[in-house]
Design an enzyme around this catalytic site. Structure first.
Site, mmCIF file in Angstrom:
data_model
loop_
_atom_site.group_PDB
_atom_site.id
_atom_site.type_symbol
_atom_site.label_atom_id
_atom_site.label_comp_id
_atom_site.label_asym_id
_atom_site.label_seq_id
_atom_site.Cartn_x
_atom_site.Cartn_y
_atom_site.Cartn_z
ATOM 1 N N HIS A 180 -12.800 3.085 0.373
ATOM 2 C CA HIS A 180 -12.709 2.115 1.486
ATOM 3 C C HIS A 180 -13.320 0.775 1.099
ATOM 4 O O HIS A 180 -13.738 -0.016 1.953
ATOM 5 C CB HIS A 180 -13.435 2.623 2.768
ATOM 6 C CG HIS A 180 -12.718 3.744 3.464
ATOM 7 N ND1 HIS A 180 -13.374 4.788 4.060
ATOM 8 C CD2 HIS A 180 -11.395 3.960 3.669
ATOM 9 C CE1 HIS A 180 -12.493 5.620 4.593
ATOM 10 N NE2 HIS A 180 -11.290 5.139 4.362
ATOM 11 N N ARG A 220 -9.922 16.010 6.746
ATOM 12 C CA ARG A 220 -10.830 16.322 5.631
ATOM 13 C C ARG A 220 -12.197 16.700 6.192
ATOM 14 O O ARG A 220 -12.632 16.120 7.188
ATOM 15 C CB ARG A 220 -10.990 15.109 4.708
ATOM 16 C CG ARG A 220 -9.733 14.774 3.921
ATOM 17 C CD ARG A 220 -9.860 13.438 3.211
ATOM 18 N NE ARG A 220 -9.006 12.440 3.830
ATOM 19 C CZ ARG A 220 -9.100 11.120 3.609
ATOM 20 N NH1 ARG A 220 -10.010 10.646 2.782
ATOM 21 N NH2 ARG A 220 -8.290 10.283 4.224
ATOM 22 N N ARG A 253 -2.703 -2.190 -3.195
ATOM 23 C CA ARG A 253 -3.885 -1.373 -3.008
ATOM 24 C C ARG A 253 -3.776 -0.216 -4.000
ATOM 25 O O ARG A 253 -2.792 0.525 -4.009
ATOM 26 C CB ARG A 253 -3.889 -0.824 -1.590
ATOM 27 C CG ARG A 253 -5.078 0.039 -1.355
ATOM 28 C CD ARG A 253 -5.035 0.596 0.029
ATOM 29 N NE ARG A 253 -6.344 1.067 0.371
ATOM 30 C CZ ARG A 253 -6.707 1.332 1.602
ATOM 31 N NH1 ARG A 253 -5.891 1.139 2.584
ATOM 32 N NH2 ARG A 253 -7.912 1.782 1.844
ATOM 33 N N ASN A 260 0.882 -1.165 0.000
ATOM 34 C CA ASN A 260 0.000 0.000 0.000
ATOM 35 C C ASN A 260 0.918 1.212 0.000
ATOM 36 O O ASN A 260 1.425 1.620 1.042
ATOM 37 C CB ASN A 260 -0.886 -0.065 1.257
ATOM 38 C CG ASN A 260 -1.825 1.124 1.359
ATOM 39 O OD1 ASN A 260 -1.839 1.994 0.493
ATOM 40 N ND2 ASN A 260 -2.598 1.161 2.429
ATOM 41 N N GLU A 276 -7.893 -4.992 5.440
ATOM 42 C CA GLU A 276 -7.819 -4.716 3.997
ATOM 43 C C GLU A 276 -6.687 -5.498 3.341
ATOM 44 O O GLU A 276 -6.805 -5.935 2.199
ATOM 45 C CB GLU A 276 -7.623 -3.206 3.786
ATOM 46 C CG GLU A 276 -8.861 -2.409 4.149
ATOM 47 C CD GLU A 276 -8.542 -1.021 4.666
ATOM 48 O OE1 GLU A 276 -7.941 -0.908 5.763
ATOM 49 O OE2 GLU A 276 -8.900 -0.046 3.997
#
Ligand code: ADP
Length: 393
Positions: free
Chosen positions: A180, A240, A92, A9, A378
């Protein structure tokens, strides 16, 4: 050790990785999990074994960019697993656009198409693709698989993903994608075992980490999500803002004279919990503070989550279960309690004791809607896809 698969990732300043041993029987076995952080500033490598024990922790002064980081990782892997083969590398990749609805074996053609999506995710996609390219230069015979954060949401109906702008703009790719997805896919894949009574029902999954979003699942498939065209939309996050009036963004340009770069930095790095509190983007840190600004940031985080849960409950026509996951969702009983209490009108009754100990079921036996804590994974999802696509499991 046996032959292994590598999961990568790659971000702008970090390279996260997992080493999975060749499957014995059913699935992959995690061997090591680590990261190279601070790429470009003060890089360091840290690796832990499957049992959480430290395997490496060192400064890497010579690492100046993502390629150097991969070289450093390769040399650590050689020193540790020298005699073993890399069977495949799963990556990813944040954006698969409208086209990549599934993980895909990387070919030059696929890579070219993924490059076309860079403008849709300029802060992530270039680093994801650079890692793929760096691996193919160094290990040209090792197959690579790209796993997308957007794919799981390609089951949405056209209405859900519509952004109501003129057709020529939509043709340029302006639609809702959702993110996600690897986390939601993992949760969906374990529901039958972890929470069988809701696995085929209407479920909202709350992935609450540094980035945060919700996904509405019906029979295990995504029907809507709070993230849209970008991962800025939806819930309030560490840095964010989540959904804000686009008119406010226009105001930044027109009245405050901010540049596109300024606005990008504002929306991705300087908003959300950090902006409200003026103290921290880290939920654990904020929960430990008493300043009113910290409380306001937490109040807003909970408020937005509860509001969006209501919206997705409307999309699903009511819910059977609510699942919490990721850093905040898995670890903060206070945030879970407050979100559940704000969602009591849906029929959620929290069990204080079960919530304090992390569940997995955190609602009372009589609760009309059940609530759960299920850790996400993940990386394992990527390993599973990689193994399946490459015919390894
Ligand atoms: P990412 O992978 O997106 O960086 P994580 O899923 O690791 O994010 O979540 C990070 C967030 O989880 C941070 O805001 C952190 O403070 C929060 N977190 C981790 N542990 C706890 C805890 N015990 N209580 C509250 N928040 C926590």
């Amino acid at each position: 050790m046996d032959d292994y698969a590598l999961v990568l990732n790659a971000g702008s300043s970090s390279l996260k990785f997992c080493v999975f041993e060749r499957p014995v029987g059913e699935g992959w076995r995690l061997e090591a999990r680590g990261q190279i952080e601070g790429i470009g500033t003060s890089p360091s490598l840290s690796v832990k074994g499957a049992d959480g024990g430290r395997l490496a922790s060192e400064k890497l002064d010579s690492v100046r960019n993502g390629r150097d980081a991969l070289d450093a990782l390769a040399s650590w892997l050689r020193s540790k697993y020298g005699g073993s083969r890399v069977l495949g590398v799963g990556h990813r990749v944040v954006h698969g656009g409208a086209r990549f609805a599934k993980p895909t074996i990387v070919t030059p053609q696929v890579l070219a198409e993924l490059h076309e999506l860079v403008p849709l995710a300029p802060l992530h996609q270039p680093y994801n693709l650079a890692a793929i390219e760096a691996v193919s230069e160094r290990l040209p015979d090792v197959p690579q698989v790209a796993c997308f954060d957007t794919s799981f949401h390609r089951t949405h109906s056209p209405v859900v993903d519509l952004i109501p702008l003129p057709p020529d703009i939509r043709k340029a790719g302006v639609q809702r994608y959702g993110f996600h997805g690897l986390s939601y896919e993992y949760i969906s894949s374990v529901l039958a075992e972890a929470a069988p009574e809701i696995a085929n029902g209407r479920v909202i999954v709350a992935h609450l980490g540094s980035g945060a979003s919700l996904c509405a699942l019906k029979e295990g498939k995504s029907v809507d999500s709070t993230m849209g065209f970008t991962a800025v939309d939806g819930l309030c996050m560490g840095t964010r803002p989540g959904a804000i009036d686009p008119g406010a963004v226009l105001f930044l340009f027109q009245s405050l004279g901010l540049s596109a770069k300024d606005v990008e930095a504002l929306l991705y790095k300087k908003s959300g919990l950090l902006a409200i509190s003026g103290l921290s983007n880290d939920m654990r840190d904020l929960l430990g503070r008493s300043e009113p600004e910290a409380r306001l940031a937490i109040d807003y985080f909970v408020y937005r989550a509860a509001k969006e849960i209501g919206a997705l409950a409307a999309v699903l026509g009511g819910i059977d279960g609510l699942v919490f996951t990721a850093g905040i969702g898995e670890n903060s009983d206070e945030i879970r309690r407050r979100i559940c209490e704000s969602s009591a009108w849906l029929g959620i009754e929290i069990n204080a004791e079960a919530n304090a100990t992390g569940g997995p079921r955190i609602s009372t036996p009589d609760s009309k809607v059940s609530a759960w804590v299920i850790p996400t994974n993940e990386e394992l999802m990527i390993a599973r896809h990689t193994g399946k696509l490459l015919g390894l499991i």
